[in-house]
Design a protein around this motif. Structure first.
Motif, PDB file in Angstrom:
ATOM      1  N   UNK A  36      15.161   8.088  15.602  1.00 53.61           N
ATOM      2  CA  UNK A  36      15.562   9.415  15.105  1.00 53.61           C
ATOM      3  C   UNK A  36      16.004   9.383  13.643  1.00 53.61           C
ATOM      4  N   UNK A  37      15.295   8.594  12.856  1.00 51.31           N
ATOM      5  CA  UNK A  37      15.529   8.558  11.418  1.00 51.31           C
ATOM      6  C   UNK A  37      14.443   9.357  10.717  1.00 51.31           C
ATOM      7  N   UNK A  38      14.773   9.913   9.574  1.00 51.96           N
ATOM      8  CA  UNK A  38      13.813  10.714   8.812  1.00 51.96           C
ATOM      9  C   UNK A  38      13.448  10.004   7.516  1.00 51.96           C
ATOM     10  N   UNK A  39      12.359  10.436   6.937  1.00 55.81           N
ATOM     11  CA  UNK A  39      11.902   9.868   5.675  1.00 55.81           C
ATOM     12  C   UNK A  39      11.374  10.990   4.789  1.00 55.81           C
ATOM     13  N   UNK A  40      11.370  10.709   3.512  1.00 51.98           N
ATOM     14  CA  UNK A  40      10.949  11.730   2.546  1.00 51.98           C
ATOM     15  C   UNK A  40       9.433  11.871   2.541  1.00 51.98           C
ATOM     16  N   UNK A  41       8.988  13.121   2.532  1.00 48.08           N
ATOM     17  CA  UNK A  41       7.566  13.429   2.400  1.00 48.08           C
ATOM     18  C   UNK A  41       7.278  13.823   0.952  1.00 48.08           C
ATOM     19  N   UNK A  42       6.085  13.576   0.418  1.00 49.33           N
ATOM     20  CA  UNK A  42       5.051  12.745   1.042  1.00 49.33           C
ATOM     21  C   UNK A  42       5.337  11.259   0.834  1.00 49.33           C
ATOM     22  N   UNK A  43       4.761  10.443   1.724  1.00 47.26           N
ATOM     23  CA  UNK A  43       4.875   8.984   1.566  1.00 47.26           C
ATOM     24  C   UNK A  43       4.035   8.560   0.373  1.00 47.26           C
ATOM     25  N   UNK A  44       4.616   7.734  -0.468  1.00 40.89           N
ATOM     26  CA  UNK A  44       3.886   7.306  -1.668  1.00 40.89           C
ATOM     27  C   UNK A  44       2.812   6.290  -1.306  1.00 40.89           C
ATOM     28  N   UNK A  75       0.829  -1.210   0.000  1.00 33.06           N
ATOM     29  CA  UNK A  75       0.000   0.000   0.000  1.00 33.06           C
ATOM     30  C   UNK A  75       0.866   1.265   0.000  1.00 33.06           C
ATOM     31  N   UNK A  76       2.041   1.194   0.639  1.00 33.72           N
ATOM     32  CA  UNK A  76       2.867   2.387   0.797  1.00 33.72           C
ATOM     33  C   UNK A  76       4.321   2.100   0.457  1.00 33.72           C
ATOM     34  N   UNK A  77       5.008   3.159   0.041  1.00 35.11           N
ATOM     35  CA  UNK A  77       6.460   3.103  -0.200  1.00 35.11           C
ATOM     36  C   UNK A  77       7.090   4.239   0.598  1.00 35.11           C
ATOM     37  N   UNK A  78       7.909   3.859   1.567  1.00 35.16           N
ATOM     38  CA  UNK A  78       8.547   4.842   2.436  1.00 35.16           C
ATOM     39  C   UNK A  78      10.047   4.878   2.112  1.00 35.16           C
ATOM     40  N   UNK A  79      10.545   6.076   1.781  1.00 34.32           N
ATOM     41  CA  UNK A  79      11.971   6.243   1.473  1.00 34.32           C
ATOM     42  C   UNK A  79      12.660   6.815   2.704  1.00 34.32           C
ATOM     43  N   UNK A  80      13.452   5.971   3.377  1.00 34.18           N
ATOM     44  CA  UNK A  80      14.135   6.347   4.617  1.00 34.18           C
ATOM     45  C   UNK A  80      15.479   6.977   4.277  1.00 34.18           C
ATOM     46  N   UNK A  81      15.705   8.183   4.788  1.00 30.77           N
ATOM     47  CA  UNK A  81      16.943   8.925   4.502  1.00 30.77           C
ATOM     48  C   UNK A  81      18.093   8.308   5.284  1.00 30.77           C
ATOM     49  N   UNK A  82      19.197   8.045   4.591  1.00 32.26           N
ATOM     50  CA  UNK A  82      20.387   7.465   5.225  1.00 32.26           C
ATOM     51  C   UNK A  82      21.514   8.494   5.229  1.00 32.26           C
ATOM     52  N   UNK A  83      22.670   8.070   5.671  1.00 33.34           N
ATOM     53  CA  UNK A  83      23.828   8.967   5.724  1.00 33.34           C
ATOM     54  C   UNK A  83      24.211   9.412   4.321  1.00 33.34           C
ATOM     55  N   UNK A 123      14.534   1.817   0.983  1.00 34.91           N
ATOM     56  CA  UNK A 123      13.125   1.769   0.587  1.00 34.91           C
ATOM     57  C   UNK A 123      12.425   0.696   1.413  1.00 34.91           C
ATOM     58  N   UNK A 124      11.358   1.099   2.099  1.00 34.68           N
ATOM     59  CA  UNK A 124      10.580   0.155   2.903  1.00 34.68           C
ATOM     60  C   UNK A 124       9.133   0.165   2.410  1.00 34.68           C
ATOM     61  N   UNK A 125       8.568  -1.025   2.156  1.00 31.68           N
ATOM     62  CA  UNK A 125       7.169  -1.149   1.719  1.00 31.68           C
ATOM     63  C   UNK A 125       6.323  -1.632   2.901  1.00 31.68           C
ATOM     64  N   UNK A 126       5.140  -1.057   3.040  1.00 35.41           N
ATOM     65  CA  UNK A 126       4.199  -1.526   4.062  1.00 35.41           C
ATOM     66  C   UNK A 126       2.897  -1.934   3.381  1.00 35.41           C
ATOM     67  N   UNK A 127       2.168  -2.854   4.030  1.00 27.60           N
ATOM     68  CA  UNK A 127       1.020  -3.478   3.380  1.00 27.60           C
ATOM     69  C   UNK A 127      -0.315  -3.138   4.044  1.00 27.60           C
TER      70      UNK A 127
END
Length: 703
Positions: A626-634, A591-599, A606-610
């Motif tokens: 304390x990790x960030x992710x790109x907005x908006x979540x796809x 359902x979703x694609x979350x792009x987690x920002x790394x160093x 890239x993390x997918x959730x269902x």
């Protein structure tokens, strides 16, 4: 020598109920839940036999919280007087002696379900405690047993329990009179606690199985009322609260005619016809003479035949057979006679109308006649011969001819009747049977001529099929894709060596409501059956299927779920072996694609959730670390919104994807579910939706 040391003293002789406890499987089959239910039905069958004999019209079954079960009837009650040969009361004889009871002489019971005389005594032997109360002669008599041994329990410290102190009887009899009863009231109540030393710890009484069989028994004995009371508190209502007691009451005055109507789910093409008759046969049996010795004697037996049957528009066959109310799931001589005579009567009727039906020289086979048939076949006779104590197969040979003669004569009369209603129904039925013959022959011809993936065959397949290059079956997959937009992405994402694609446009026909001809006339359904290449319905041959797996790939929304259900209905109704062998799957797109920002300097993760819950859990986890992710979540609203590499990675690549295998553990339960959710009858479906609405979490509905 070892042989010399082995003598008669090494042989074990098991007497009485010791043999039952030593080898319980010989008497009840297994020691799991099935064996537990078998014991219960041994006791219930004894009560049913009383009702069959015209004594008593009610049976009560109580499942108690302490694991015990009680069965009460309003029959004559087990005899309480002294049996002269043993010097024991009738109650003790019935419950402690194998092959003892009132079903051997032929005078007490004309037809009975329990006839080997081991049912009650076996249950007693396998019980940690058994209490029996017999109401006769305005008195209530009671006796208790521990693992088959008669005695008295000291229940002064609380409710009856097998853990209470027990004193074995020393005197010859121990039948106590515990209270008075109203004049004319009779009956038997048996309560027992299954022995944990015998039965597996996970064994339990199956409420649904008990309900189904009680309903079945009520159909078979018109006017008999069966009441089930479950006080175990194992069920929950819509709000999740434990239900303290469940009660079911069954009584049907219409008999097996109502039973056939209950079993049938497809629209009828004939009325429910009733075939009834009696017949006689002679057999030589051992009987006790006046001095107590067994002697051979020729006796005349009477067999009552009662059959209800109807044909419907479907092709599935549902025939249930019974002997004296006892189900014979493996059939036997009565079922063989029914099937043989049905085929003979139908052949004769079709041959008389061969010119009109345009059958040619092809002959009817049994499966052609039985297609779409729902029937209940019952016979009643004294001392039927079963194959084994579990009574699953009737072995009395003479019954076959008596049943066959009844069916051939009476069914033949209906099929050749000049009455307007019967004549019309017979004509429609014969047309259906002839159509089954032609369908079978066509399927056989197709199988013989089939050559997979030749140039000729490829040209006959639907143009919109994107086939794979692999000619094998084991590793090939057919993806049924929802919509043209997703198809474009899937083409780029697939492995064309072994993954084929077939797009469908929107929602296909609901085949649970439609007729066979409507299904075949539907372009999408017919094309899908053609692509799989194994035929449909009764002629479906899974060995000729062109693909090893079929994967239904729809959008992760309500419409996608509906399309998936419609496709599963098609497979269940017309390609059932694919489901039975576990070759149908549902894809699980994210359902979703979350792009987690790394160093800096490393690619983002890239993390997918269902599910929504899975997404929220991930975001909380990222926040905590304390990790960030790109907005908006796809958020994927459909498969077409994915890139080819994303679809391959999440849904199509065998090394990374998740598939749900569609299984069918219980065909009858699956049939009931599909009919409820997708069938023509709207009322039960509305009731199901309304009753379940309270349990639905509104937050789960995708806005």
């Amino acid at each position: 020598m070892e042989e010399e040391s082995y003598g008669a003293r090494h042989l074990s002789v098991l007497s009485g109920l010791e043999a039952v406890r030593k080898r319980p499987g010989m008497y009840i089959g297994t020691t799991d839940s099935r064996g537990l239910m078998h014991c219960l039905w041994e006791i219930i069958d004894n009560a049913v036999d009383e009702a069959l004999g015209g004594f008593g019209a009610s049976i009560r079954i109580e499942l108690e919280p302490d694991g015990s079960v009680a069965v009460s009837d309003s029959g004559r009650g087990i005899p309480v007087d002294i049996e002269p040969k043993t010097g024991l009361t009738g109650v003790e004889v019935v419950l402690t002696k194998l092959h003892a009871g009132g079903k051997f002489g032929g005078s007490s019971y004309a037809a009975s379900g329990g006839l080997h005389g081991v049912g009650a005594s076996v249950v007693n032997a396998l019980s940690a405690r058994l209490d029996v109360e017999v109401t006769r002669g305005s008195k209530v008599h009671k006796m208790s047993f521990r693992r088959g041994v008669p005695g008295r329990f000291d229940d002064s410290s609380g409710p009856p329990s097998p853990e209470h102190p027990f004193e074995e009887f020393r005197e010859p009899t121990g039948l106590d009179i515990v209270r008075k009863a109203k004049r004319g009231v009779t009956g038997t109540r048996v309560q027992y606690w299954a022995d944990p030393e015998i039965f597996l710890s996970k064994a339990e009484f199956d409420y649904q199985h008990l309900v189904e069989r009680a309903r079945q028994t009520a159909f078979l004995v018109p006017g008999l009322e069966l009441r089930i009371e479950d006080r175990r508190g194992v069920a929950r209502d819509e709000t999740g609260e434990v239900i303290a007691e469940r009660v079911e009451v069954f009584r049907f005055d219409g008999g097996i005619t109502e039973f056939v109507d209950h079993l049938s789910i497809d629209p009828p093409i004939t009325d429910t016809w009733r075939l009834q008759n009696t017949g006689q046969f002679s057999e030589t049996v051992p009987v006790l003479d006046s001095s107590g010795h067994l002697v051979s004697k020729e006796v005349e037996r009477e067999v009552g035949v009662d059959i209800a049957l109807r044909w419907g528009t479907g092709y599935d066959t549902k025939v249930k057979s019974f002997v004296n109310v006892v189900s014979t799931p493996q059939g036997g001589t009565h079922l063989a006679g029914f099937e043989q005579a049905s085929l003979k009567a139908m052949r004769k009727a079709v041959e008389a109308n061969a010119r009109k039906l345009k059958l040619g020289k092809d002959k009817l086979e049994k499966d052609d006649v039985l297609a779409g048939l729902t029937a209940v076949v019952t016979v009643q006779l004294a001392e039927p011969q079963f194959e084994g104590q579990t009574k699953e197969v009737l072995g009395t040979a003479a019954v076959k001819q008596i049943v066959a003669k009844t069916v051939e004569k009476q069914l033949g009369a209906i099929l050749s009747s000049t009455k307007r209603a019967e004549k019309q129904q017979a004509a429609v039925l014969m047309e259906k049977v002839v159509a089954e013959v032609k369908s079978r022959i066509s399927a056989r011809t197709h199988k013989e001529n089939q050559r997979r993936k030749t140039a000729l065959e490829a040209s006959s397949l639907p143009a919109k099929l994107y086939d794979c290059r692999d000619n094998g079956v084991e590793d090939t997959e057919l993806f049924i894709v929802e919509g043209d937009s997703a198809m474009g992405t899937a083409k780029a994402a697939r492995n064309s060596d072994h993954q084929a694609l077939f797009p469908i446009r929107g929602k296909i026909l609901n085949v649970q409501k439609a007729t066979l001809s409507d299904m075949l006339a539907n372009v999408e359904c017919a094309a899908l059956i053609q692509v799989i290449g194994a035929g449909s319905g009764r002629s479906f041959d899974i060995d000729t299927a062109r693909y090893g797996r079929v994967v239904i790939m729809t959008d992760a929304d309500v419409d996608g779920a509906h399309i998936r259900t419609l496709l599963l209905t098609l497979f269940f109704r017309y390609m059932k072996p694919m489901v039975e062998q576990g070759r149908v799957f549902a894809a699980v797109p994210p359902l979703h694609r979350v792009e987690v920002v790394t160093k800096r300097g490393t690619p983002n993760d890239i993390v997918y959730t269902y599910t929504e819950a899975e997404l929220h859990a991930l975001l909380k986890k990222l926040e905590k670390s304390k990790k960030t992710y790109k907005e908006p979540i796809q958020r994927y609203k459909g498969l077409g919104e994915m890139d080819a590499d994303q679809l391959a990675e999440t849904t199509m690549d065998p090394s990374m994807r998740t598939l749900r295998r569609v299984t069918m553990a219980d065909a009858e339960a699956a049939e009931t579910t599909f009919e409820l959710l997708m069938g023509a009858s709207v009322g039960p479906r509305k009731e199901f939706i309304v009753s379940g609405a309270a349990a639905l979490d509104a937050e789960r509905i995708d806005s």
